[in-house]
Enzyme design. Structure first.
Site, mmCIF file in Angstrom:
data_model
loop_
_atom_site.group_PDB
_atom_site.id
_atom_site.type_symbol
_atom_site.label_atom_id
_atom_site.label_comp_id
_atom_site.label_asym_id
_atom_site.label_seq_id
_atom_site.Cartn_x
_atom_site.Cartn_y
_atom_site.Cartn_z
ATOM 1 N N LEU A 27 47.976 31.655 143.181
ATOM 2 C CA LEU A 27 47.155 32.781 142.715
ATOM 3 C C LEU A 27 47.953 34.054 142.943
ATOM 4 O O LEU A 27 47.952 34.612 144.025
ATOM 5 C CB LEU A 27 45.835 32.801 143.485
ATOM 6 C CG LEU A 27 44.710 33.592 142.836
ATOM 7 C CD1 LEU A 27 44.436 33.135 141.427
ATOM 8 C CD2 LEU A 27 43.436 33.481 143.662
ATOM 9 N N HIS A 28 48.664 34.472 141.916
ATOM 10 C CA HIS A 28 49.534 35.635 142.097
ATOM 11 C C HIS A 28 48.888 36.890 141.526
ATOM 12 O O HIS A 28 47.736 36.877 141.079
ATOM 13 C CB HIS A 28 50.928 35.365 141.529
ATOM 14 C CG HIS A 28 50.932 35.122 140.065
ATOM 15 N ND1 HIS A 28 51.153 36.110 139.169
ATOM 16 C CD2 HIS A 28 50.708 33.998 139.344
ATOM 17 C CE1 HIS A 28 51.077 35.614 137.958
ATOM 18 N NE2 HIS A 28 50.806 34.331 138.035
ATOM 19 N N LEU A 29 49.656 37.959 141.541
ATOM 20 C CA LEU A 29 49.072 39.279 141.297
ATOM 21 C C LEU A 29 48.266 39.416 140.000
ATOM 22 O O LEU A 29 47.145 39.905 140.010
ATOM 23 C CB LEU A 29 50.195 40.327 141.335
ATOM 24 C CG LEU A 29 49.741 41.774 141.195
ATOM 25 C CD1 LEU A 29 48.771 42.154 142.292
ATOM 26 C CD2 LEU A 29 50.940 42.707 141.217
ATOM 27 N N GLU A 101 47.355 30.515 132.814
ATOM 28 C CA GLU A 101 48.520 30.526 133.702
ATOM 29 C C GLU A 101 49.353 29.270 133.516
ATOM 30 O O GLU A 101 50.564 29.296 133.514
ATOM 31 C CB GLU A 101 48.050 30.598 135.168
ATOM 32 C CG GLU A 101 47.630 31.967 135.588
ATOM 33 C CD GLU A 101 48.758 32.971 135.502
ATOM 34 O OE1 GLU A 101 49.784 32.752 136.138
ATOM 35 O OE2 GLU A 101 48.619 33.944 134.746
#
Ligand code: PEP
Ligand code: MG
Length: 624
Positions: A27-29, A101
């Protein structure tokens, strides 16, 4: 945090759901920013619970600090008058986010290990001058002076205080977001804006406190797989400083140049894209950094090279090979010029011929199939000229809630209708892939535990429903059913027997169904004769096969098995030679041009890959 102490009011209800990070990049920016913005649309109290920590789901910084990686689960909790509706809406939103994603991940470039012998062999075969090799961010070949990035620092005092600078920065990012809404960069501006809007930052009143805050956040991310996010924090800091009169800007020439720098901030890449830059070489960046994403989206040929680079007035950046030559010979300059023309012709021709058959130089037809995850990616595969589907990763279709039999049947039917050749893989859950509605015991080594076909024993009802839906959707249409993570013939025999029993019980047709296996577990290599007697086809999953051959986890943050290792190619050759049934490749290796050439030399005539790569691979095969 205040909301931790919130008192639960009796008129309010609390509802929660377990969600899982299915995106391989964690879970990135950017997904966090999208999610936080979505949660802000609801008035309820929304929180996220992971490893005994509860954080405000409306705070981007708090979620980022959880450093949630692929496979992590968290509890999404909503407290309010009617929490269920909000909870479901947010769960659906999250599922779509993970899907998006995943699709981005599948078209991402594989980072070749810098010591990859294959890459360097090819490179020396092309150029004879001394060169440096690295990882490709964005392909392309350019000739220009090599120029070191320098910054001009200016200090103009103005009368803004920190809060004013903060609000002006937010407004500027909002304008940039609106302006670039249709492009890939928009999400980065939105993410930076959301970072600045976070309550924790909004409560800061001085530049000193803000600088400490940024420093602490960067430190907390160090040595995690989120390290690349440091550039984002530095970027928002730079923006605020500029508003306060302390600006640092890249100094660049007016004529075409290749820039080299330790790293670039996303805002610097955006500025650079408007300059005469034709190529970029970074030293400390990562392929997953926002700077790298932006370079790709601006189509600036670029690589990451860890070695020391010196400026030069004539250099070749062959980002298609990941090579930088700072002092090229005149022969190499001619070679580079020829390669530039060739590349332009190939791209043009690849696009024109993407729907044509792919016949290689020996006159053999090669099937170039697509790896897909849902109906949307099936349509994309069709648009890119896929000759069929070599791998439908069915575990990605429903990621939040358990689908009903009808829901599953409908999606499978819609996908099957699009193609004549279709291979659906039964749920490959386990390892780094979890589904919140399939409860699995915690394992010390999930990649060596309950995964793939083993779910036929551990979760028979889930698999039986899926099989029933697949057979109902096929309705006599020819399809291939493939079982993942098979390690013994017995597992295959049992799974096929289960399928036949279901078909008999519900009077569903199986005459047109072929049954095959993924070859991902090394034990299959030594039992191939036994499998030849029972399966209809094979598809080699080199992603997992490589991880199990070298005992290097495919998601490991620092260890990378060489995707072009000779050992792997020896195994592939052995499998091809010993197999008496149709055999195809569906691991990422199939879409690396150098690798696909070797696969064809072995004799493979069926490759399955991410759709975006299909036109170019088809053209590479035609050209031999
Ligand atoms: C593989 O292992 O190569 C493969 C195609 O399957 P997945 O990447 O979905 O595990
Ligand atoms: Mg696999």
């Amino acid at each position: 945090m205040n909301f931790l102490n919130n008192i639960f009011r009796p008129s309010q209800q609390k509802h929660s759901i377990i969600l899982c990070i299915t995106s391989p990049r964690g879970l990135h920016l950017r997904p966090i920013a999208s999610f936080v913005n979505e949660t802000k649309k609801y008035s309820e109290e929304i929180s996220l619970y992971n490893k005994d920590q509860r954080v405000d789901a409306k705070s981007i910084n708090a979620i980022l600090a959880l450093t949630l990686v692929a496979g992590d689960r968290f509890e999404l909790c909503v407290i309010g008058q009617e929490p269920q509706k909000t909870l479901y809406a947010l769960a659906d939103f999250f599922e779509e986010l993970m899907q998006a994603e995943l699709q981005k991940h599948q078209v991402a470039v594989i980072e070749p290990s810098s010591d990859s012998s294959e890459i360097s062999k090819i490179e020396t075969a092309v150029y004879s001058s001394q060169s440096l090799t690295g990882s490709i961010i964005c392909e392309g070949i350019v000739l220009a002076p090599l120029y070191r990035a320098t910054l001009k620092i200016e200090n103009r005092s103005n009368n803004l205080d920190f809060q004013e600078a903060l609000q002006q920065s937010i407004q500027e990012l909002d304008k940039l977001y609106e302006k670039h809404k249709q492009s890939a960069n928009a999400s980065i501006y939105l993410a930076h804006k959301t970072l600045l809007e976070d309550k924790e930052i909004q409560n800061i009143t001085t530049l000193e406190a803000f600088n400490i805050y940024i420093k602490e956040h960067i430190q907390s991310l160090q040595a995690t797989s989120f390290d690349a996010r440091r550039a984002d924090y530095l970027d928002i800091q730079k923006l605020i400083l500029a508003k306060l009169g302390q600006s640092s800007t890249l100094v660049v020439p007016d004529t075409p140049f290749i820039l080299f720098a330790d790293d670039l901030l996303p805002s610097e890449v955006a500025t650079l894209s408007k300059s005469a830059v034709v190529g970029v070489v970074l030293k400390k960046s990562s392929l997953l950094s926002h700077s790298a994403i932006l370079l790709k989206s601006f189509a600036i040929p670029s690589v990451i090279i860890r070695d020391t680079i010196v400026a030069s007035d004539k250099s070749i950046l062959d980002a298609s090979l990941g090579v930088l030559i700072s002092k090229p010979s005149s022969e190499d300059i001619d070679i580079a010029k020829d390669r530039i023309i060739q590349n332009q012709e190939i791209e043009h021709s690849a696009d024109l011929k993407k729907f044509d058959k792919t016949i290689n130089k020996e006159g053999k037809e090669v099937k170039v199939l697509a790896n897909i995850t849902n109906l949307e990616s099936a349509k994309e595969a069709k648009a890119q000229g896929a000759d069929g589907v070599g791998l439908l990763r069915s575990e990605f279709i429903f990621q939040t809630k358990e689908p009903t039999l009808e829901e599953q049947t409908k999606v499978y039917r819609d996908i099957f209708r699009l193609f004549d050749t279709i291979t659906i893989r039964t749920l490959d859950v386990g390892g780094d892939k979890e589904l919140p509605y399939i409860k699995m015991a915690k394992e010390a080594n999930p990649f060596l535990g309950i995964r793939g076909i083993r779910l036929f024993d551990s979760h028979p009802e889930v698999l039986q429903t899926q099989i029933k839906a697949i057979l109902r959707a096929s309705k006599g249409k020819a399809i291939n059913i493939m079982f993942p993570m098979v390690s013994t013939p017995k597992e295959f025999i049992n799974a096929k027997a289960t399928t036949l029993r279901i078909a008999q019980k519900y009077k569903l047709k199986v005459d047109n169904v072929k049954f095959g296996i993924m070859i991902e577990v090394p034990s299959v290599i030594f039992q191939i004769d036994a499998f030849n007697d029972i399966v209809d086809f094979y598809s080699i999953g080199t992603n997992d096969l490589t991880q199990y051959l070298f005992a290097i986890e495919r998601t490991h943050p620092t260890l990378h098995a060489d995707p072009l290792s000779d050992v792997l190619f020896d195994v592939l050759e052995l499998l091809y030679t010993k197999s008496t049934k149709p055999i195809s490749i569906c691991g990422e290796i199939a879409s690396i041009p150098q690798a696909s050439k070797r696969l064809l030399e072995i004799g493979f005539t069926s490759l399955s890959m991410a759709s975006a790569q299909i036109p170019l691979i088809k053209e590479t095969i035609r050209n031999g």
